[in-house]
Design a protein around this motif. Structure first.
Motif, short mmCIF file in Angstrom:
data_model
loop_
_atom_site.label_atom_id
_atom_site.label_comp_id
_atom_site.label_asym_id
_atom_site.label_seq_id
_atom_site.Cartn_x
_atom_site.Cartn_y
_atom_site.Cartn_z
N THR A 26 8.00 -0.86 4.54
CA THR A 26 6.79 -0.15 5.05
C THR A 26 7.33 -0.42 6.65
O THR A 26 6.92 0.57 7.05
CB THR A 26 6.16 -1.59 4.76
OG1 THR A 26 5.51 -1.13 3.69
CG2 THR A 26 4.46 -0.80 5.39
N SER A 35 0.83 -1.26 -0.01
CA SER A 35 0.27 -0.32 -0.23
C SER A 35 0.68 1.62 0.30
O SER A 35 1.87 1.35 1.10
CB SER A 35 -1.11 0.12 1.51
OG SER A 35 -1.55 1.39 1.06
N ALA A 36 0.87 2.03 -0.71
CA ALA A 36 1.18 3.42 -1.12
C ALA A 36 0.66 4.20 -0.63
O ALA A 36 1.54 5.60 -0.91
CB ALA A 36 1.45 3.98 -2.82
N PRO A 67 1.48 5.61 3.20
CA PRO A 67 2.99 6.51 3.28
C PRO A 67 2.77 7.58 3.01
O PRO A 67 3.01 8.62 4.15
CB PRO A 67 3.79 5.61 3.26
CG PRO A 67 2.90 4.17 3.10
CD PRO A 67 2.15 3.98 2.55
N LEU A 68 2.22 7.75 1.40
CA LEU A 68 2.27 8.81 1.55
C LEU A 68 1.11 10.15 1.96
O LEU A 68 1.19 11.35 2.60
CB LEU A 68 0.93 8.70 -0.14
CG LEU A 68 1.81 8.89 -1.52
CD1 LEU A 68 1.17 8.48 -2.44
CD2 LEU A 68 2.94 9.60 -1.78
N HIS A 74 10.58 6.67 0.87
CA HIS A 74 11.26 5.03 0.58
C HIS A 74 10.22 4.27 0.67
O HIS A 74 9.47 3.26 -0.53
CB HIS A 74 12.35 4.84 0.84
CG HIS A 74 12.82 5.83 1.11
ND1 HIS A 74 14.00 5.61 2.03
CD2 HIS A 74 13.40 7.16 0.70
CE1 HIS A 74 14.89 6.86 1.19
NE2 HIS A 74 14.48 7.27 0.19
N ALA A 75 8.93 4.12 1.42
CA ALA A 75 7.73 2.77 1.45
C ALA A 75 6.48 3.12 0.43
O ALA A 75 6.05 2.60 -0.22
CB ALA A 75 7.30 3.46 2.60
N ALA A 76 6.26 4.96 0.04
CA ALA A 76 5.14 5.02 -0.79
C ALA A 76 5.61 4.59 -2.10
O ALA A 76 5.13 4.19 -3.08
CB ALA A 76 4.98 6.71 -1.01
N LEU A 77 7.35 4.21 -2.31
CA LEU A 77 7.58 4.80 -3.95
C LEU A 77 7.88 2.86 -3.48
O LEU A 77 7.43 2.68 -4.54
CB LEU A 77 8.92 5.54 -4.19
CG LEU A 77 8.98 6.35 -4.13
CD1 LEU A 77 10.60 7.58 -3.98
CD2 LEU A 77 8.62 7.58 -5.20
N ASN A 78 8.29 2.12 -3.17
CA ASN A 78 8.10 1.10 -3.32
C ASN A 78 7.41 0.10 -1.79
O ASN A 78 8.38 -0.12 -0.79
CB ASN A 78 9.74 0.63 -3.45
CG ASN A 78 10.20 -1.24 -3.32
OD1 ASN A 78 8.94 -1.68 -2.86
ND2 ASN A 78 11.19 -1.33 -3.10
N PRO A 79 6.54 0.10 -1.44
CA PRO A 79 5.93 -0.44 -0.29
C PRO A 79 5.95 -1.94 0.42
O PRO A 79 4.95 -2.42 0.16
CB PRO A 79 4.32 0.21 -0.71
CG PRO A 79 3.97 -0.12 -2.48
CD PRO A 79 5.37 0.25 -2.79
#
Length: 339
Positions: free
Chosen positions: A291, A199-200, A203-204, A281-286
């Protein structure tokens, strides 16, 4: 003697090998590095109330620590079956801590937290009781429901209010409690995908929340808390934790309001720097690792946020003290995971 498993999963049989392994298991269960995020709640609450720390503040911090650790232990007890599949290295599924011992510890820590709050006064106990109830409700019933993140945010907000309650001035601390609770809401929402990723959006949203909170905490409010305003009119630095005027000679580190704004801005920037990058970073690669790293970053960012809120209330020296807990947490995190 049956022995115990160490951090690598090897069996340390008998003798001196059992105690260190057991101590490490409990350190993992209690998530000791996260413990350094707790004292800043009460201290930020006292600062928001326009007071300075006193003996009751120490009791409130002790209560917060006990209730926080009760929540950590109860969390793993409630999730022991899930962890057996997803995180078998955790202390309970690995067999390094028995479930009954964990549940007993959670109950004892809760009782100790309420007892310390009672010693701090009836207002503190009136906050600690619903805080304890929220902790247990979250771990046993709400965690996997839509109300879970809200309950966790409420618990962190109540923890800040607990510090303010020892001064008898709760209302001025509510804005700071709301800001801290909002950060906790964002981090907890991200943590719901900690083991699965994918899930992005969370984080976004947490990244946007971080930016907003950093902006809100970067400046002191136009009007300082009533206690500091009253003390300033009398030439005093603030009120004691009992609501009495504190002598100017006994409150080190007082500076003009301009320096407080600069300190608040610097601490708000430190908060953003700690939380924003792992969230991005988690948004770009969840993925699960990123995460988990985002959750850890969000937890660590709690300390500079508490410090910024404290500086925002005009307590510069106290804000520096709170910020000093961050390197201690990082040092312990090298040995024990914060999540």
């Amino acid at each position: 003697m049956t022995g115990a498993r160490d951090a690598t999963g090897a069996v340390a049989a008998g003798g001196a090998g059992v105690r260190p392994s057991r101590a490490l298991a409990w350190a993992e269960l209690l998530r000791l590095p996260a413990l350094f995020t707790v004292p800043g709640d009460a201290l930020a609450g006292v600062a928001a109330a326009g007071a300075r720390p006193g003996p009751r503040t120490l009791l409130a911090i002790g209560s917060s620590v006990c209730l926080y650790e009760a929540g950590m232990v109860l969390n793993d007890w409630a999730d022991r079956a899930e962890d057996a599949a997803e995180r078998p290295h955790r202390p309970l599924p690995s067999g390094r801590v028995h479930p009954s011992a964990a549940l007993t510890a959670a109950g004892a820590l809760t009782a100790a937290g309420l007892a310390l709050a009672a010693r701090a006064g009836r207002p503190a106990l009136a906050v600690a009781a619903p805080l304890a109830a929220t902790v247990w409700a979250y771990d046993l019933a709400l965690k996997h429901t839509p109300a879970g993140p809200v309950a966790m945010a409420g618990a962190r907000a109540l923890d800040l209010v607990l510090g303010a309650a020892t001064t008898g001035r709760v209302r001025p601390a509510l804005p700071s409690a709301a800001l801290l609770g909002t950060h906790t809401l964002a981090v907890t929402t991200v943590s719901r995908r900690e083991t699965t990723g994918g899930s992005a959006l969370a984080p976004l949203a947490a990244l946007a929340t971080t930016a907003l909170l950093a902006r809100l905490t970067a400046r002191q409010p136009t009007r300082l808390p009533a206690g500091r305003r009253e003390a300033a009119s009398r030439g005093l630095p603030g009120l004691s934790a009992t609501g009495r005027a504190a002598p100017a000679t006994r409150h080190p580190g007082r500076r003009p309001a301009g320096s407080g704004e600069r300190l608040a801005a610097a601490l708000a920037a430190a908060y953003a720097a700690t939380a924003a990058r792992p969230f991005l970073h988690a948004a770009l690669n969840p993925s699960p690792p990123l995460t988990q790293r985002a959750v850890g970053g969000g937890i660590r960012a709690t300390i500079p946020l508490q410090a910024a809120l404290t500086a925002r209330s005009g307590a510069n020296a106290l804000a520096v003290l709170v910020a000093g807990l961050a390197p201690l947490g990082r040092r312990f995190a090298r040995k024990v995971s914060i999540t």
